[in-house]
Design an enzyme around this catalytic site. Structure first.
Site, PDB file in Angstrom:
ATOM      1  N   HIS A 174      22.477  18.969   2.355  1.00  0.00           N
ATOM      2  CA  HIS A 174      23.609  19.904   2.331  1.00  0.00           C
ATOM      3  C   HIS A 174      23.166  21.298   1.882  1.00  0.00           C
ATOM      4  CE1 HIS A 174      27.482  21.698   1.837  1.00  0.00           C
ATOM      5  NE2 HIS A 174      27.339  21.834   0.541  1.00  0.00           N
TER       6      HIS A 174
ATOM      7  N   CYS B  69      29.649  16.894   4.332  1.00  0.00           N
ATOM      8  CA  CYS B  69      28.216  17.191   4.490  1.00  0.00           C
ATOM      9  C   CYS B  69      27.330  16.485   3.469  1.00  0.00           C
ATOM     10  CB  CYS B  69      27.994  18.700   4.393  1.00  0.00           C
ATOM     11  SG  CYS B  69      28.815  19.671   5.666  1.00  0.00           S
TER      12      CYS B  69
END
Length: 530
Positions: free
Chosen positions: A143, A85
Protein backbone atom coordinates in the site's frame (compact mmCIF):
# COMPACT_ATOMS: atom_id res chain seq x y z
CA UNK A 1 21.16 -15.91 -17.28
CA UNK A 2 22.53 -19.10 -15.80
CA UNK A 3 20.62 -22.26 -16.61
CA UNK A 4 19.09 -24.29 -13.82
CA UNK A 5 17.16 -27.56 -13.87
CA UNK A 6 13.60 -27.28 -15.15
CA UNK A 7 11.01 -27.36 -12.38
CA UNK A 8 9.98 -31.01 -12.85
CA UNK A 9 11.30 -32.58 -9.66
CA UNK A 10 8.79 -31.26 -7.18
CA UNK A 11 9.70 -32.90 -3.87
CA UNK A 12 6.58 -32.44 -1.82
CA UNK A 13 3.25 -34.24 -1.45
CA UNK A 14 0.71 -33.56 -4.17
CA UNK A 15 -2.29 -35.43 -5.43
CA UNK A 16 -1.68 -37.53 -8.53
CA UNK A 17 -3.82 -35.25 -10.67
CA UNK A 18 -1.89 -32.13 -9.65
CA UNK A 19 1.41 -33.92 -10.31
CA UNK A 20 0.21 -34.68 -13.82
CA UNK A 21 -0.60 -31.04 -14.48
CA UNK A 22 2.65 -29.75 -13.03
CA UNK A 23 4.66 -32.28 -15.03
CA UNK A 24 2.85 -31.28 -18.21
CA UNK A 25 3.53 -27.61 -17.49
CA UNK A 26 7.20 -28.29 -16.79
CA UNK A 27 7.55 -30.18 -20.06
CA UNK A 28 6.04 -27.26 -21.98
CA UNK A 29 8.32 -24.74 -20.28
CA UNK A 30 11.39 -26.89 -20.90
CA UNK A 31 10.53 -27.12 -24.57
CA UNK A 32 11.15 -23.39 -24.89
CA UNK A 33 13.90 -22.80 -22.32
CA UNK A 34 16.18 -24.51 -19.83
CA UNK A 35 16.49 -21.46 -17.59
CA UNK A 36 14.44 -20.86 -14.45
CA UNK A 37 11.62 -18.51 -15.47
CA UNK A 38 11.57 -14.83 -14.65
CA UNK A 39 8.45 -13.22 -13.21
CA UNK A 40 6.93 -9.92 -14.34
CA UNK A 41 4.51 -9.15 -11.50
CA UNK A 42 2.13 -6.33 -12.45
CA UNK A 43 -0.46 -4.75 -10.18
CA UNK A 44 -3.02 -2.16 -11.26
CA UNK A 45 -4.61 -0.26 -8.39
CA UNK A 46 -8.43 -0.23 -7.95
CA UNK A 47 -9.11 -1.86 -11.32
CA UNK A 48 -12.46 -3.62 -11.59
CA UNK A 49 -13.53 -5.72 -14.58
CA UNK A 50 -13.87 -2.71 -16.88
CA UNK A 51 -11.50 -4.13 -19.50
CA UNK A 52 -12.14 -5.12 -23.09
CA UNK A 53 -11.91 -8.87 -22.63
CA UNK A 54 -13.74 -8.99 -19.31
CA UNK A 55 -16.58 -6.79 -20.49
CA UNK A 56 -17.44 -5.12 -17.20
CA UNK A 57 -18.07 -1.94 -19.16
CA UNK A 58 -18.89 -2.24 -22.89
CA UNK A 59 -16.94 0.90 -23.85
CA UNK A 60 -13.66 0.25 -22.02
CA UNK A 61 -10.67 0.78 -24.34
CA UNK A 62 -7.83 -1.46 -23.13
CA UNK A 63 -5.96 -2.88 -26.14
CA UNK A 64 -2.84 -3.84 -24.19
CA UNK A 65 -4.68 -5.72 -21.45
CA UNK A 66 -6.73 -7.37 -24.18
CA UNK A 67 -3.58 -8.52 -25.95
CA UNK A 68 -2.12 -9.80 -22.70
CA UNK A 69 -5.35 -11.73 -22.13
CA UNK A 70 -4.88 -13.38 -25.53
CA UNK A 71 -1.49 -14.61 -24.31
CA UNK A 72 -2.66 -15.66 -20.84
CA UNK A 73 -5.24 -17.59 -18.94
CA UNK A 74 -7.75 -14.97 -17.81
CA UNK A 75 -9.60 -15.65 -14.56
CA UNK A 76 -13.02 -14.02 -14.84
CA UNK A 77 -14.15 -14.98 -11.33
CA UNK A 78 -11.12 -13.89 -9.28
CA UNK A 79 -11.58 -12.13 -5.94
CA UNK A 80 -9.52 -10.39 -3.31
CA UNK A 81 -9.44 -11.35 0.37
CA UNK A 82 -10.47 -7.88 1.52
CA UNK A 83 -11.45 -4.93 -0.63
CA UNK A 84 -9.09 -2.26 0.61
CA UNK A 85 -5.51 -1.61 -0.53
CA UNK A 86 -3.51 -2.34 2.61
CA UNK A 87 -5.28 -5.52 3.64
CA UNK A 88 -5.57 -6.94 0.12
CA UNK A 89 -1.95 -6.38 -0.83
CA UNK A 90 -0.57 -7.70 2.45
CA UNK A 91 -2.77 -10.79 2.17
CA UNK A 92 -1.62 -11.53 -1.38
CA UNK A 93 2.04 -10.90 -0.57
CA UNK A 94 1.92 -12.94 2.64
CA UNK A 95 -0.44 -15.60 1.34
CA UNK A 96 -2.47 -15.24 4.55
CA UNK A 97 -6.09 -14.12 4.96
CA UNK A 98 -7.02 -11.09 7.12
CA UNK A 99 -9.28 -13.35 9.21
CA UNK A 100 -6.11 -15.29 10.09
CA UNK A 101 -3.70 -12.39 10.59
CA UNK A 102 -6.00 -9.67 11.94
CA UNK A 103 -4.59 -7.38 9.25
CA UNK A 104 -7.88 -5.73 8.29
CA UNK A 105 -6.77 -2.22 7.42
CA UNK A 106 -4.31 -0.37 9.62
CA UNK A 107 -0.80 -0.28 8.17
CA UNK A 108 0.65 0.85 11.51
CA UNK A 109 -0.96 -2.14 13.25
CA UNK A 110 0.52 -4.43 10.62
CA UNK A 111 3.97 -3.01 11.26
CA UNK A 112 3.66 -3.46 15.03
CA UNK A 113 2.43 -7.03 14.74
CA UNK A 114 4.63 -8.20 11.85
CA UNK A 115 6.89 -10.49 13.89
CA UNK A 116 3.99 -12.01 15.80
CA UNK A 117 1.94 -12.69 12.68
CA UNK A 118 4.66 -13.73 10.26
CA UNK A 119 7.14 -15.55 12.49
CA UNK A 120 9.53 -17.40 10.17
CA UNK A 121 7.12 -16.99 7.26
CA UNK A 122 8.23 -14.55 4.54
CA UNK A 123 6.53 -12.21 2.11
CA UNK A 124 6.44 -13.31 -1.54
CA UNK A 125 9.30 -11.09 -2.81
CA UNK A 126 11.56 -12.06 0.09
CA UNK A 127 10.91 -15.72 -0.59
CA UNK A 128 11.96 -15.28 -4.22
CA UNK A 129 15.02 -13.31 -3.15
CA UNK A 130 16.01 -15.94 -0.59
CA UNK A 131 15.69 -18.59 -3.30
CA UNK A 132 18.10 -17.06 -5.79
CA UNK A 133 16.05 -14.44 -7.62
CA UNK A 134 16.99 -10.83 -8.25
CA UNK A 135 14.00 -8.87 -6.94
CA UNK A 136 13.11 -5.39 -8.21
CA UNK A 137 10.12 -3.16 -7.55
CA UNK A 138 8.68 0.17 -8.59
CA UNK A 139 5.43 1.97 -7.82
CA UNK A 140 2.67 0.63 -5.59
CA UNK A 141 3.25 -3.00 -4.65
CA UNK A 142 2.44 -2.76 -0.97
CA UNK A 143 0.00 0.00 0.00
CA UNK A 144 2.77 2.46 0.92
CA UNK A 145 4.75 1.79 -2.24
CA UNK A 146 7.48 -0.82 -2.63
CA UNK A 147 7.16 -1.67 1.08
CA UNK A 148 4.91 -1.13 4.07
CA UNK A 149 7.85 -2.06 6.32
CA UNK A 150 10.81 0.27 5.79
CA UNK A 151 13.16 -1.74 7.99
CA UNK A 152 12.46 -4.82 5.85
CA UNK A 153 12.54 -3.26 2.40
CA UNK A 154 16.06 -4.49 1.69
CA UNK A 155 14.99 -8.02 2.63
CA UNK A 156 12.25 -7.84 -0.01
CA UNK A 157 14.02 -6.09 -2.88
CA UNK A 158 17.49 -5.85 -4.40
CA UNK A 159 16.53 -2.72 -6.31
CA UNK A 160 13.65 -0.24 -6.09
CA UNK A 161 12.44 2.75 -8.08
CA UNK A 162 12.01 6.24 -6.67
CA UNK A 163 8.85 7.66 -5.16
CA UNK A 164 6.84 10.35 -6.94
CA UNK A 165 7.97 13.87 -6.08
CA UNK A 166 5.16 16.44 -6.06
CA UNK A 167 5.96 20.14 -5.57
CA UNK A 168 4.03 22.14 -2.98
CA UNK A 169 1.94 24.08 -5.47
CA UNK A 170 0.63 20.85 -7.01
CA UNK A 171 0.31 19.11 -3.65
CA UNK A 172 -1.99 21.92 -2.49
CA UNK A 173 -4.58 20.86 -5.06
CA UNK A 174 -5.13 17.63 -3.13
CA UNK A 175 -6.52 19.59 -0.18
CA UNK A 176 -4.90 17.33 2.39
CA UNK A 177 -5.18 14.00 0.60
CA UNK A 178 -2.39 11.70 1.79
CA UNK A 179 0.14 9.88 -0.35
CA UNK A 180 1.99 11.68 -3.14
CA UNK A 181 1.77 8.60 -5.36
CA UNK A 182 -1.92 9.36 -6.02
CA UNK A 183 -1.31 12.90 -7.29
CA UNK A 184 -1.82 15.08 -9.32
CA UNK A 185 -5.27 16.41 -8.53
CA UNK A 186 -7.43 18.58 -10.81
CA UNK A 187 -6.27 22.16 -11.30
CA UNK A 188 -9.22 23.52 -9.30
CA UNK A 189 -9.12 20.78 -6.67
CA UNK A 190 -12.04 18.57 -5.70
CA UNK A 191 -15.39 19.38 -7.26
CA UNK A 192 -17.15 18.12 -4.13
CA UNK A 193 -15.25 20.46 -1.80
CA UNK A 194 -15.73 23.31 -4.26
CA UNK A 195 -19.50 22.64 -4.31
CA UNK A 196 -20.19 21.80 -0.66
CA UNK A 197 -17.39 23.46 1.30
CA UNK A 198 -14.23 22.58 3.25
CA UNK A 199 -16.02 20.51 5.91
CA UNK A 200 -16.56 17.91 3.18
CA UNK A 201 -12.85 17.12 3.21
CA UNK A 202 -13.46 13.36 2.85
CA UNK A 203 -14.76 14.23 -0.59
CA UNK A 204 -11.36 15.37 -1.81
CA UNK A 205 -10.79 11.97 -3.44
CA UNK A 206 -14.05 11.70 -5.40
CA UNK A 207 -12.99 14.13 -8.09
CA UNK A 208 -11.74 14.04 -11.66
CA UNK A 209 -9.64 16.08 -14.05
CA UNK A 210 -8.42 15.97 -17.64
CA UNK A 211 -4.87 17.21 -17.14
CA UNK A 212 -2.51 19.23 -19.25
CA UNK A 213 1.18 18.42 -18.95
CA UNK A 214 1.69 21.55 -16.88
CA UNK A 215 -0.59 20.06 -14.21
CA UNK A 216 1.88 17.21 -13.61
CA UNK A 217 5.27 17.22 -11.84
CA UNK A 218 7.84 17.69 -14.63
CA UNK A 219 5.04 17.00 -17.10
CA UNK A 220 4.55 13.32 -16.23
CA UNK A 221 2.17 11.14 -14.26
CA UNK A 222 3.69 8.70 -11.77
CA UNK A 223 2.53 5.73 -13.86
CA UNK A 224 4.55 7.02 -16.80
CA UNK A 225 7.67 7.11 -14.63
CA UNK A 226 6.87 3.62 -13.33
CA UNK A 227 6.64 2.28 -16.88
CA UNK A 228 9.93 3.95 -17.85
CA UNK A 229 11.75 2.40 -14.88
CA UNK A 230 10.39 -1.06 -15.66
CA UNK A 231 11.35 -0.75 -19.34
CA UNK A 232 14.91 0.12 -18.32
CA UNK A 233 15.13 -3.00 -16.14
CA UNK A 234 13.94 -5.20 -19.00
CA UNK A 235 16.61 -3.72 -21.25
CA UNK A 236 19.39 -4.71 -18.84
CA UNK A 237 21.40 -7.90 -18.53
CA UNK A 238 20.62 -9.86 -15.37
CA UNK A 239 22.88 -12.62 -14.10
CA UNK A 240 20.08 -14.31 -12.18
CA UNK A 241 16.41 -14.98 -12.84
CA UNK A 242 14.44 -11.90 -11.84
CA UNK A 243 11.21 -11.06 -10.08
CA UNK A 244 10.20 -7.62 -11.36
CA UNK A 245 7.22 -6.04 -9.58
CA UNK A 246 5.55 -3.11 -11.33
CA UNK A 247 2.77 -1.38 -9.40
CA UNK A 248 0.66 1.08 -11.39
CA UNK A 249 -1.42 3.60 -9.44
CA UNK A 250 -4.34 4.50 -11.71
CA UNK A 251 -7.30 4.12 -11.84
CA UNK A 252 -7.13 4.85 -8.09
CA UNK A 253 -8.74 8.17 -7.14
CA UNK A 254 -8.49 11.00 -7.97
CA UNK A 255 -9.63 10.21 -11.50
CA UNK A 256 -7.02 12.33 -13.22
CA UNK A 257 -5.07 11.48 -16.37
CA UNK A 258 -3.67 13.28 -19.41
CA UNK A 259 -6.44 15.01 -21.36
CA UNK A 260 -5.97 12.89 -24.49
CA UNK A 261 -7.36 9.80 -22.74
CA UNK A 262 -10.56 11.64 -21.87
CA UNK A 263 -10.86 12.48 -25.55
CA UNK A 264 -11.18 8.76 -26.32
CA UNK A 265 -14.69 8.81 -24.84
CA UNK A 266 -17.83 10.80 -25.63
CA UNK A 267 -19.60 12.08 -22.52
CA UNK A 268 -23.08 11.91 -24.05
CA UNK A 269 -22.66 8.28 -25.10
CA UNK A 270 -21.25 6.87 -21.86
CA UNK A 271 -23.05 3.74 -20.71
CA UNK A 272 -23.97 4.15 -17.05
CA UNK A 273 -24.01 1.43 -14.37
CA UNK A 274 -27.41 -0.14 -13.76
CA UNK A 275 -28.65 0.92 -10.33
CA UNK A 276 -32.33 0.20 -9.60
CA UNK A 277 -34.11 2.85 -7.55
CA UNK A 278 -34.99 0.26 -4.89
CA UNK A 279 -31.55 -1.39 -4.85
CA UNK A 280 -31.01 -0.83 -1.13
CA UNK A 281 -34.49 -1.90 0.05
CA UNK A 282 -33.45 -5.45 0.96
CA UNK A 283 -29.97 -4.60 2.25
CA UNK A 284 -29.41 -5.04 6.03
CA UNK A 285 -28.60 -1.93 8.01
CA UNK A 286 -24.91 -2.85 8.36
CA UNK A 287 -24.70 -3.06 4.57
CA UNK A 288 -26.32 0.36 4.32
CA UNK A 289 -23.72 1.71 6.76
CA UNK A 290 -20.95 0.36 4.54
CA UNK A 291 -22.54 1.80 1.39
CA UNK A 292 -22.85 5.23 3.01
CA UNK A 293 -19.11 5.85 2.61
CA UNK A 294 -17.18 8.61 4.35
CA UNK A 295 -18.42 11.99 3.07
CA UNK A 296 -20.53 13.99 5.50
CA UNK A 297 -23.82 13.53 3.60
CA UNK A 298 -22.90 10.08 2.29
CA UNK A 299 -20.85 9.57 -0.88
CA UNK A 300 -23.69 8.81 -3.28
CA UNK A 301 -25.83 11.71 -2.09
CA UNK A 302 -22.91 14.11 -2.65
CA UNK A 303 -22.22 12.78 -6.15
CA UNK A 304 -25.77 12.76 -7.51
CA UNK A 305 -26.64 16.14 -6.02
CA UNK A 306 -23.55 17.95 -7.20
CA UNK A 307 -24.97 18.28 -10.71
CA UNK A 308 -27.12 16.39 -13.21
CA UNK A 309 -24.00 15.14 -14.98
CA UNK A 310 -21.44 14.55 -12.24
CA UNK A 311 -22.09 10.79 -11.96
CA UNK A 312 -21.61 10.48 -15.72
CA UNK A 313 -18.45 12.60 -15.53
CA UNK A 314 -17.01 10.27 -12.89
CA UNK A 315 -17.73 7.17 -14.98
CA UNK A 316 -16.04 8.74 -18.01
CA UNK A 317 -13.06 9.78 -15.87
CA UNK A 318 -12.63 6.27 -14.48
CA UNK A 319 -12.67 4.87 -18.02
CA UNK A 320 -10.09 7.48 -19.09
CA UNK A 321 -7.83 6.46 -16.19
CA UNK A 322 -8.19 2.79 -17.12
CA UNK A 323 -7.18 3.54 -20.72
CA UNK A 324 -4.27 5.66 -19.52
CA UNK A 325 -2.86 2.93 -17.30
CA UNK A 326 -3.44 0.38 -20.06
CA UNK A 327 -1.17 2.48 -22.27
CA UNK A 328 1.56 2.44 -19.62
CA UNK A 329 1.18 -1.32 -19.26
CA UNK A 330 1.61 -1.58 -23.01
CA UNK A 331 5.03 0.06 -22.82
CA UNK A 332 6.22 -2.57 -20.35
CA UNK A 333 4.77 -5.49 -22.29
CA UNK A 334 6.34 -4.23 -25.52
CA UNK A 335 9.71 -3.93 -23.77
CA UNK A 336 9.40 -7.52 -22.57
CA UNK A 337 8.41 -8.71 -26.03
CA UNK A 338 11.49 -7.03 -27.53
CA UNK A 339 13.85 -8.21 -24.79
CA UNK A 340 16.02 -11.28 -24.39
CA UNK A 341 13.60 -12.46 -21.69
CA UNK A 342 10.46 -12.71 -23.84
CA UNK A 343 10.38 -16.51 -24.04
CA UNK A 344 11.18 -17.20 -20.40
CA UNK A 345 9.13 -14.72 -18.36
CA UNK A 346 5.86 -15.43 -16.60
CA UNK A 347 3.55 -12.42 -16.59
CA UNK A 348 0.97 -12.15 -13.84
CA UNK A 349 -1.38 -9.16 -13.81
CA UNK A 350 -3.71 -8.47 -10.89
CA UNK A 351 -5.60 -5.73 -9.11
CA UNK A 352 -5.89 -5.42 -5.35
CA UNK A 353 -9.70 -5.04 -5.45
CA UNK A 354 -12.50 -3.65 -7.56
CA UNK A 355 -14.23 -0.26 -7.43
CA UNK A 356 -17.87 0.77 -7.20
CA UNK A 357 -19.02 3.49 -9.55
CA UNK A 358 -22.43 4.00 -7.95
CA UNK A 359 -23.55 0.36 -7.86
CA UNK A 360 -25.27 -0.37 -4.51
CA UNK A 361 -25.20 3.46 -4.22
CA UNK A 362 -21.58 3.08 -3.16
CA UNK A 363 -18.48 4.94 -4.36
CA UNK A 364 -15.55 3.14 -2.80
CA UNK A 365 -14.17 -0.36 -2.74
CA UNK A 366 -14.51 -1.36 0.93
CA UNK A 367 -17.54 -3.61 0.79
CA UNK A 368 -18.49 -7.28 0.41
CA UNK A 369 -20.32 -6.91 -2.92
CA UNK A 370 -19.13 -8.09 -6.32
CA UNK A 371 -17.92 -4.72 -7.60
CA UNK A 372 -15.56 -4.47 -4.62
CA UNK A 373 -14.15 -7.98 -4.46
CA UNK A 374 -13.87 -9.03 -8.11
CA UNK A 375 -10.49 -8.37 -9.70
CA UNK A 376 -8.73 -8.96 -13.02
CA UNK A 377 -6.21 -11.81 -12.80
CA UNK A 378 -4.13 -12.93 -15.81
CA UNK A 379 -1.37 -15.55 -15.84
CA UNK A 380 0.74 -15.55 -19.01
CA UNK A 381 3.08 -18.55 -18.98
CA UNK A 382 5.33 -19.14 -22.01
CA UNK A 383 4.45 -22.37 -23.77
CA UNK A 384 1.18 -22.95 -21.93
CA UNK A 385 -1.30 -24.43 -24.40
CA UNK A 386 -4.30 -22.86 -22.66
CA UNK A 387 -3.05 -19.30 -23.18
CA UNK A 388 -5.83 -17.19 -24.66
CA UNK A 389 -8.55 -19.02 -22.79
CA UNK A 390 -10.72 -17.84 -19.93
CA UNK A 391 -11.60 -19.58 -16.67
CA UNK A 392 -14.92 -19.13 -14.88
CA UNK A 393 -13.70 -20.96 -11.77
CA UNK A 394 -13.75 -18.88 -8.60
CA UNK A 395 -10.21 -18.17 -7.42
CA UNK A 396 -8.52 -15.95 -4.83
CA UNK A 397 -5.60 -13.55 -4.87
CA UNK A 398 -4.27 -15.79 -2.09
CA UNK A 399 -3.65 -18.31 -4.86
CA UNK A 400 -1.03 -16.12 -6.55
CA UNK A 401 1.81 -16.93 -4.09
CA UNK A 402 1.56 -20.76 -4.31
CA UNK A 403 0.97 -20.62 -8.07
CA UNK A 404 4.19 -18.68 -8.67
CA UNK A 405 6.13 -21.10 -6.49
CA UNK A 406 4.90 -24.02 -8.59
CA UNK A 407 5.54 -22.26 -11.89
CA UNK A 408 9.10 -21.39 -10.84
CA UNK A 409 9.90 -24.75 -9.26
CA UNK A 410 10.52 -23.29 -5.81
CA UNK A 411 10.03 -25.23 -2.57
CA UNK A 412 6.54 -25.12 -1.06
CA UNK A 413 5.59 -22.86 1.85
CA UNK A 414 3.58 -24.62 4.51
CA UNK A 415 1.76 -21.61 5.92
CA UNK A 416 0.14 -20.45 2.67
CA UNK A 417 -3.67 -20.43 2.66
CA UNK A 418 -4.24 -20.30 -1.10
CA UNK A 419 -3.86 -23.11 -3.60
CA UNK A 420 -1.84 -23.40 -6.77
CA UNK A 421 -3.73 -22.53 -9.95
CA UNK A 422 -1.44 -24.56 -12.19
CA UNK A 423 -4.15 -27.18 -12.86
CA UNK A 424 -6.42 -24.38 -14.12
CA UNK A 425 -3.63 -22.94 -16.23
CA UNK A 426 -3.58 -26.30 -17.99
CA UNK A 427 -7.36 -26.88 -18.16
CA UNK A 428 -9.02 -23.54 -17.32
CA UNK A 429 -12.48 -24.91 -16.53
CA UNK A 430 -11.68 -28.18 -14.80
CA UNK A 431 -13.59 -28.96 -11.61
CA UNK A 432 -12.69 -26.51 -8.84
CA UNK A 433 -14.81 -26.46 -5.72
CA UNK A 434 -13.20 -24.22 -3.10
CA UNK A 435 -14.99 -20.87 -2.71
CA UNK A 436 -13.31 -17.56 -1.86
CA UNK A 437 -13.59 -15.90 1.54
CA UNK A 438 -13.88 -12.09 1.63
CA UNK A 439 -13.82 -9.90 4.71
CA UNK A 440 -14.53 -6.26 5.42
CA UNK A 441 -13.07 -5.33 8.77
CA UNK A 442 -13.63 -7.62 11.71
CA UNK A 443 -16.70 -9.85 11.71
CA UNK A 444 -18.09 -8.96 8.26
CA UNK A 445 -17.49 -11.82 5.82
CA UNK A 446 -18.63 -13.08 2.44
CA UNK A 447 -18.28 -16.42 0.68
CA UNK A 448 -18.14 -16.30 -3.12
CA UNK A 449 -18.65 -19.64 -4.84
CA UNK A 450 -18.74 -20.04 -8.59
CA UNK A 451 -22.45 -19.27 -8.75
CA UNK A 452 -23.42 -17.61 -5.46
CA UNK A 453 -22.42 -14.87 -3.04
CA UNK A 454 -23.25 -15.18 0.65
CA UNK A 455 -22.67 -12.27 3.06
CA UNK A 456 -22.87 -12.35 6.84
CA UNK A 457 -22.39 -9.12 8.77
CA UNK A 458 -21.11 -8.94 12.33
CA UNK A 459 -24.65 -8.39 13.63
CA UNK A 460 -25.73 -11.69 12.08
CA UNK A 461 -27.71 -10.19 9.18
CA UNK A 462 -27.27 -11.79 5.77
CA UNK A 463 -27.40 -11.35 2.02
CA UNK A 464 -27.43 -14.05 -0.64
CA UNK A 465 -27.28 -13.69 -4.42
CA UNK A 466 -27.59 -16.11 -7.33
CA UNK A 467 -25.28 -14.90 -10.09
CA UNK A 468 -26.83 -17.25 -12.63
CA UNK A 469 -30.01 -15.15 -12.64
CA UNK A 470 -28.84 -11.95 -10.91
CA UNK A 471 -25.27 -10.97 -11.85
CA UNK A 472 -25.90 -7.42 -10.63
CA UNK A 473 -26.76 -8.66 -7.12
CA UNK A 474 -30.04 -6.75 -7.15
CA UNK A 475 -32.20 -9.27 -5.22
CA UNK A 476 -31.23 -10.45 -1.74
CA UNK A 477 -32.41 -14.07 -1.41
CA UNK A 478 -31.31 -14.55 2.20
CA UNK A 479 -34.93 -14.89 3.40
CA UNK A 480 -36.06 -17.06 0.50
CA UNK A 481 -36.85 -20.57 1.84
CA UNK A 482 -35.86 -22.17 -1.47
CA UNK A 483 -32.21 -21.37 -0.71
CA UNK A 484 -31.99 -22.57 2.91
CA UNK A 485 -29.76 -25.56 2.16
CA UNK A 486 -27.48 -23.70 -0.27
CA UNK A 487 -27.07 -20.82 2.19
CA UNK A 488 -26.19 -23.29 4.95
CA UNK A 489 -23.46 -24.80 2.77
CA UNK A 490 -21.98 -21.37 2.16
CA UNK A 491 -22.24 -20.41 5.82
CA UNK A 492 -20.18 -23.50 6.66
CA UNK A 493 -17.20 -21.98 4.84
CA UNK A 494 -16.99 -19.05 7.26
CA UNK A 495 -14.15 -19.21 9.81
CA UNK A 496 -15.24 -20.54 13.16
CA UNK A 497 -13.37 -17.65 14.76
CA UNK A 498 -11.92 -14.55 13.09
CA UNK A 499 -8.66 -13.09 14.31
CA UNK A 500 -9.15 -9.88 16.27
CA UNK A 501 -7.70 -6.76 14.62
CA UNK A 502 -3.93 -6.94 14.97
CA UNK A 503 -2.64 -5.40 18.17
CA UNK A 504 -5.96 -5.66 20.05
CA UNK A 505 -7.19 -8.04 22.72
CA UNK A 506 -10.91 -7.37 22.35
CA UNK A 507 -13.32 -6.09 19.74
CA UNK A 508 -14.46 -2.50 20.11
CA UNK A 509 -17.28 -1.14 17.95
CA UNK A 510 -16.16 0.98 15.02
CA UNK A 511 -17.65 3.77 12.90
CA UNK A 512 -19.94 1.31 11.09
CA UNK A 513 -21.54 0.27 14.37
CA UNK A 514 -21.78 3.84 15.64
CA UNK A 515 -23.50 4.94 12.44
CA UNK A 516 -26.03 2.11 12.76
CA UNK A 517 -26.73 2.97 16.41
CA UNK A 518 -27.24 6.63 15.52
CA UNK A 519 -29.64 5.77 12.71
CA UNK A 520 -31.66 3.45 14.93
CA UNK A 521 -31.74 5.85 17.86
CA UNK A 522 -32.91 8.77 15.73
CA UNK A 523 -34.86 6.78 13.12
CA UNK A 524 -32.70 8.56 10.58
CA UNK A 525 -31.57 6.13 7.87
CA UNK A 526 -31.11 8.37 4.80
CA UNK A 527 -33.98 8.13 2.35
CA UNK A 528 -31.65 7.27 -0.52
CA UNK A 529 -30.47 4.16 1.38
CA UNK A 530 -33.96 2.88 2.21
Amino acid sequence: MSAVPCPMKIKYPLSAIVLIYLSTFASEMCATSTAQPNVLFISIDDLNDWTGTQGGHPQAITPHMDRLASQSVQFDNAHCAQAVCTASRNSLLSGLHPTTTGWYGSTSAMRRSYDEVMGEHTMLPQYFKDNGYKTMAVGKIFHSGVSDYKERTSAFWDQTGEEYKVPKELKARGEGYGGTKFYPFPREGSQIIDRYGPDFDDGNSLCWGALERGDMPDGKMFDELIAEWAVERLDEDHDKPFFLAVGFVRPHVPYTAPKEYFDWYNMDDIVMPEVPDDEMTDIPIMGKSIAYGTIKTGDHYAVVNLSDTYWREMVLAYLACVSFVDDQLGKVLLALENSQYADNTIVVLWSDHGQHMGEKKHWRKQSLWEESTQVPLFFGVPGMKANGKQSDRVVSLLDVYPTLLDLCGLPPVEKLEGQSLVPLLEIPNRKWDKPVLNSWYYGNRAVRSERYRYIQYRDGSEEFYDHASDPGEFTNLAENPEYVDIIAKHRAWLPKEDALPAGTTEWKPDRLDRRVWNWLEKDSIPEWLK
